[in-house]
Scaffold this motif. Sequence first.
Motif, PDB file in Angstrom:
ATOM      1  N   ASN A  66       8.553  -1.333   4.852  1.00  0.00           N
ATOM      2  CA  ASN A  66       7.620  -2.444   4.619  1.00  0.00           C
ATOM      3  C   ASN A  66       6.953  -2.385   3.254  1.00  0.00           C
ATOM      4  O   ASN A  66       6.956  -1.358   2.572  1.00  0.00           O
ATOM      5  N   PHE A  67       6.368  -3.496   2.883  1.00  0.00           N
ATOM      6  CA  PHE A  67       5.416  -3.566   1.769  1.00  0.00           C
ATOM      7  C   PHE A  67       4.047  -3.898   2.343  1.00  0.00           C
ATOM      8  O   PHE A  67       3.885  -4.933   3.006  1.00  0.00           O
ATOM      9  N   THR A  68       3.059  -3.033   2.105  1.00  0.00           N
ATOM     10  CA  THR A  68       1.678  -3.354   2.470  1.00  0.00           C
ATOM     11  C   THR A  68       1.100  -4.181   1.333  1.00  0.00           C
ATOM     12  O   THR A  68       0.780  -3.659   0.257  1.00  0.00           O
ATOM     13  N   ASP A  69       1.006  -5.489   1.551  1.00  0.00           N
ATOM     14  CA  ASP A  69       0.549  -6.395   0.481  1.00  0.00           C
ATOM     15  C   ASP A  69      -0.806  -7.017   0.793  1.00  0.00           C
ATOM     16  O   ASP A  69      -1.226  -7.962   0.126  1.00  0.00           O
ATOM     17  N   ALA A  89       0.395  -8.247  -5.629  1.00  0.00           N
ATOM     18  CA  ALA A  89       1.473  -7.772  -4.756  1.00  0.00           C
ATOM     19  C   ALA A  89       2.840  -8.131  -5.320  1.00  0.00           C
ATOM     20  O   ALA A  89       3.751  -7.284  -5.363  1.00  0.00           O
ATOM     21  N   ILE A  93       5.638  -5.395  -6.313  1.00  0.00           N
ATOM     22  CA  ILE A  93       6.875  -5.373  -5.539  1.00  0.00           C
ATOM     23  C   ILE A  93       8.064  -5.422  -6.487  1.00  0.00           C
ATOM     24  O   ILE A  93       9.041  -4.670  -6.328  1.00  0.00           O
ATOM     25  N   ASN A 111      12.846  -5.610   3.823  1.00  0.00           N
ATOM     26  CA  ASN A 111      11.554  -5.159   3.289  1.00  0.00           C
ATOM     27  C   ASN A 111      10.472  -6.154   3.713  1.00  0.00           C
ATOM     28  O   ASN A 111      10.028  -6.988   2.928  1.00  0.00           O
ATOM     29  N   LYS A 113       6.918  -7.947   4.618  1.00  0.00           N
ATOM     30  CA  LYS A 113       5.566  -7.885   4.073  1.00  0.00           C
ATOM     31  C   LYS A 113       4.556  -8.218   5.168  1.00  0.00           C
ATOM     32  O   LYS A 113       4.803  -9.083   6.010  1.00  0.00           O
TER      33      LYS A 113
END
Length: 468
Positions: A66-69, A89, A93, A111, A113
């Motif tokens: 994941n991306f913690t945005d 973000a 990214i 991936n 978000k």
Amino acid sequence: MLRVFNTLTREKEVFKSQKPNLVNMYVCGPTVYNYIHIGNARSIVAFDTIRRYFEYRGYQVNYVSNFTDVDDKLINEARREQTTVPEIAARYIDAFKADVAQLNVEPATVNPKASDNIPEIIAFIQNLIDKGYAYEAAGNVYYRARKFKNYGQLSDQNIDELEQGASQHVETEELSLKEDPIDFAMWKAAKPDEIFWEAPWGKGRPGWHIECSVMSIKYLGQTLDIHGGGQDLEFPHHENEIAQSEAETGQKFANYWLHNGFVTIGSEDEKMSKSLGNFVTVHDFVAQSDPQILRFLMATTQYRRPIRYCQESLDDAQANLNKLSHGFINLDYRFKDAVEGHDTAVETDAEAIQTAFIAAMDDDFNAQNGIMQVYELVKLMNQYTNQAEVKQETLTLLKQLFLEMTNVFGLKFATDSLLDDEIEAMIQARNDARKNKDFAKSDAIRDELKTQGIILEDTPQGTRWHRE
């Protein structure tokens, strides 16, 4: 038989995926408010290497990271730069993807978000409220940690000690909202000028832990084969993921928990981290050095062991990488004069090395023992290519095994076919000069090539070259 160390049981266990030849793996990704540093890259490279080994062994891997945005760090950075959280973000990214591509990390299957999964997060939280595992307080939602009977099992934490520690470290205002100091936030009420989404409890945003529970289940199902991340995520992040997820689904969240060791730096071997200010970003490293050196250092260390980041370790990685590269160049060069056929004794030795490589990597991805078998293969390659006559089929097998084994570590090697024609022409001119006993010209060509980083090696089979 592949065995992995499961943090949950603290034992090596035989790995068995839920579906034959398919691994569903979730690895916690970055909080995208800045460039990743080398400590962050450790986890990325470690689990990319594990993924590559599964693929080497014939598995298909669904790899979600994941991306913690949405996070306090992004909010603070956006305020500092007088811009928006989505802009911060998006920028980092893109930077993340560029940096990990330099390290030859395979793209994730997905991936996701946090910001793209808000409806699912809200629904997940509401279900836990309905089940009595969570409660609303002043627009926030907290999880009742003590209600989950196995809370603290993953990180081997005593719940009473957790309560004492939480009472000392949680801010007074937040502590007054909680029923219990160890309860953790699933939804945070928005403060003035903060990014927010509408929810049944008011304007706010998700807590850190909930996003991974929601997105891992969404993309990989209620029970994961493997959940991975750094050792620092065991508590509270992964502990909280288990509590949320198993309360929601009633199923075991992950069959195997894998955690990589830290990168340390400095004479005191401190953990590299942004909070300590002792970090080097991947962005800066690859701008100044060969990214394969960093990849080699990280991929060839067993994932649970710490890595000491220093010039000596980088120099060792460079030297060992050069040995592999030179061995491959020597092997590829001999295709020019190879004859048809097999040298069965050499092929038998090579296949024995491959068997030993698999045995090493099957033991909890023991990359240090695995790379030793690659060194043994290169030794065999060098011995064979020094023979007067070599066979095409044997060279082909050696090349195939070398590329397959080194690909597990994410390493790339160029062949002679990719080299500059001008350099080949200069080598031919030098050879002609030597035949004519024009040694001054021969030496001048060698020196000129050396200034370009090209090192020549005269062998009975002809002149070989490699980059310095």
